[in-house]
Design an enzyme around this catalytic site. Structure first.
Site, PDB file in Angstrom:
ATOM      1  CB  SER A  43      -0.813   0.146   1.124  1.00 20.16           C
ATOM      2  OG  SER A  43      -2.148  -0.868   0.959  1.00 20.16           O
ATOM      3  CE  LYS A  46      -4.579   1.868  -0.644  1.00 19.30           C
ATOM      4  NZ  LYS A  46      -4.206   0.477  -0.321  1.00 19.30           N
ATOM      5  CB  SER A 103      -4.610   1.749   3.817  1.00 20.96           C
ATOM      6  OG  SER A 103      -3.506   1.192   2.692  1.00 20.96           O
TER       7      SER A 103
END
Length: 418
Positions: A43, A46, A103
């Protein structure tokens, strides 16, 4: 050459797959371990989705209040997520906050489709943008960081991305310091728990999939001097965080800024790489057998961001949905929430009721003044064909819940009725 750049600092043992620390102002490398090794960013991906969102805002294509449509593809993303449905719309600012705190994979796809039309097209744009920034060894296949064998990056490239966010989009960087985000009646806490206990840390992004281990790109500032650190492949969230803290401490000493105050750190990093079979990091009592350590949730972790208290979203109740009580003298915990009154905190979901009870004991010891009178609730839930035991302390006011989560490990504030 690489060895010459490493710190010779007692207590920092090689425990991760890769790491780097840079001076954000000069771009000087202060330490590195395999900084160009190809690994899965999870993640931390992102961060690029957010940078391209800031690009769209600055170009005038987006504004923070613009509402983007939620597609069936976005809604179908695996956790962690907001749970938006096809046909809904999501404000750009809410999507930003959802990425930096929860997230949220569904919010990442909403942004991707809003910018690129499709997530596949957006991923191509992400890779092109990475090359513009000087990220030479990164390939993006999706906007969220969910498992894809072709999605790779390096510690060095992630430090380049973190520095770009801080330097090019300083006016948006405050979003990464967001402690919690409220959306549709639910409160989502930031996954970067190291911000709560490392003085001067104010962002950026955690990441976890089974193939990567526990990752973190973080930045901290002391006396006006900012460092950026990247860690790939921690065996647990706590080990990763402690390793990052040690690396940043050493970095600040190198630039003459002294040690940071790390509050309630759970020991120093220990040698050893992440196990081949990753497990979800949760509080585990010392007397609990290793085999009890959330093995039932390992499969769920391969499908989403695992660096949070589980479960997300809340699974359906088993039949019968009777809570497991801690003591005969205690009223059923469900009664405290059935009326919709009172906030609670969740300290994890575990593969045994014993582990859940131990987690509640530990939470109360960490904040006795706030939690001594709270009601305990251990609830048996069905998740992916396995039983997990959710541990909550209920009957709190919102202020007490927020204060408790500032000191209790793996804590999630839960609104009434959630």
């Amino acid at each position: 050459m690489l060895v010459a750049l490493l710190f010779a600092v007692p207590g920092i043992a090689r425990a991760m797959d890769a790491s780097i620390v840079i001076d954000a102002d000069t771009n000087q490398v202060l330490s590195q371990e395999d900084p160009d090794r190809s690994l899965h960013p999870a993640s931390m991906t992102k961060m690029m989705t957010l940078l391209m969102t800031f690009d769209a805002i600055e170009s005038g294509r987006f504004n923070l209040q613009k509402r983007l449509p939620v597609s069936a593809a976005a809604s179908s993303m695996s956790p962690t997520k907001l749970g938006v449905q096809p046909g809904d719309s999501l404000r750009v600012e809410d999507a930003i906050l959802a990425l930096v705190t929860q997230s949220a994979n569904d919010a990442a796809v909403v942004l991707a489709e809003g910018i690129g039309g499709t997530e596949q097209r957006f991923a191509q744009m992400m890779t092109a943008r990475a090359r513009q920034l000087g990220m030479r060894n990164t390939i993006f296949r999706n906007a969220s960081g969910l498992p894809d064998p072709g999605q790779i990056s390096t510690a060095r490239d992630m430090s380049v991305l973190g520095r770009a966010l801080i330097k090019q989009y300083a006016k948006y960087y405050h979003y990464f310091s967001t402690e919690e985000f409220e959306f549709n009646g639910s409160t989502y806490r930031n996954h970067n728990h190291l911000m709560e206990r490392y003085a001067g840390m104010d962002g950026l992004k955690t990441g976890f999939i089974r193939a990567s281990g526990f990752n973190l790109t973080a930045s901290a500032v002391r006396n006006g001097h900012r460092l950026i650190g990247v860690v790939f492949g921690g065996p647990s969230a706590v080990a990763r965080d402690n390793y990052m803290a040690a690396l940043l401490d050493a970095g600040f000493r190198k630039v003459g800024q002294g040690d940071a105050a790390v509050v309630a750190a759970a020991g120093v990093p220990k040698p050893g790489h992440k196990p081949l079979s990753m497990q979800v990091a949760q509080y585990q009592p010392e007397d609990e057998p290793a085999g009890e350590q959330l093995a039932a949730l390992a499969d769920a972790a391969t499908k989403g961001e695992g660096d949070i208290p589980f479960p997300v979203p809340t699974p359906k109740l088993m039949a019968p949905p009777a809570p497991v009580m801690q003591a005969a003298s205690m009223k059923p915990a469900a009664a405290a929430t059935a009326s919709g009154k009172g906030w609670s905190i969740q300290v994890g979901a575990f593969s045994s009721a014993k582990a859940a009870q131990a987690a509640l004991d530990k939470a109360i010891k960490q904040a006795p003044a706030l939690l001594q009178k709270a009601q305990r609730a251990v609830e048996a839930l069905r998740s992916g064909g396995s039983t997990v035991y959710r541990a909550r302390l209920v009957g709190l006011d919102p202020a007490a819940a927020k204060r408790a989560c500032s000191v209790v490990a793996n804590c999630l504030k839960v609104a009434p009725g959630a």
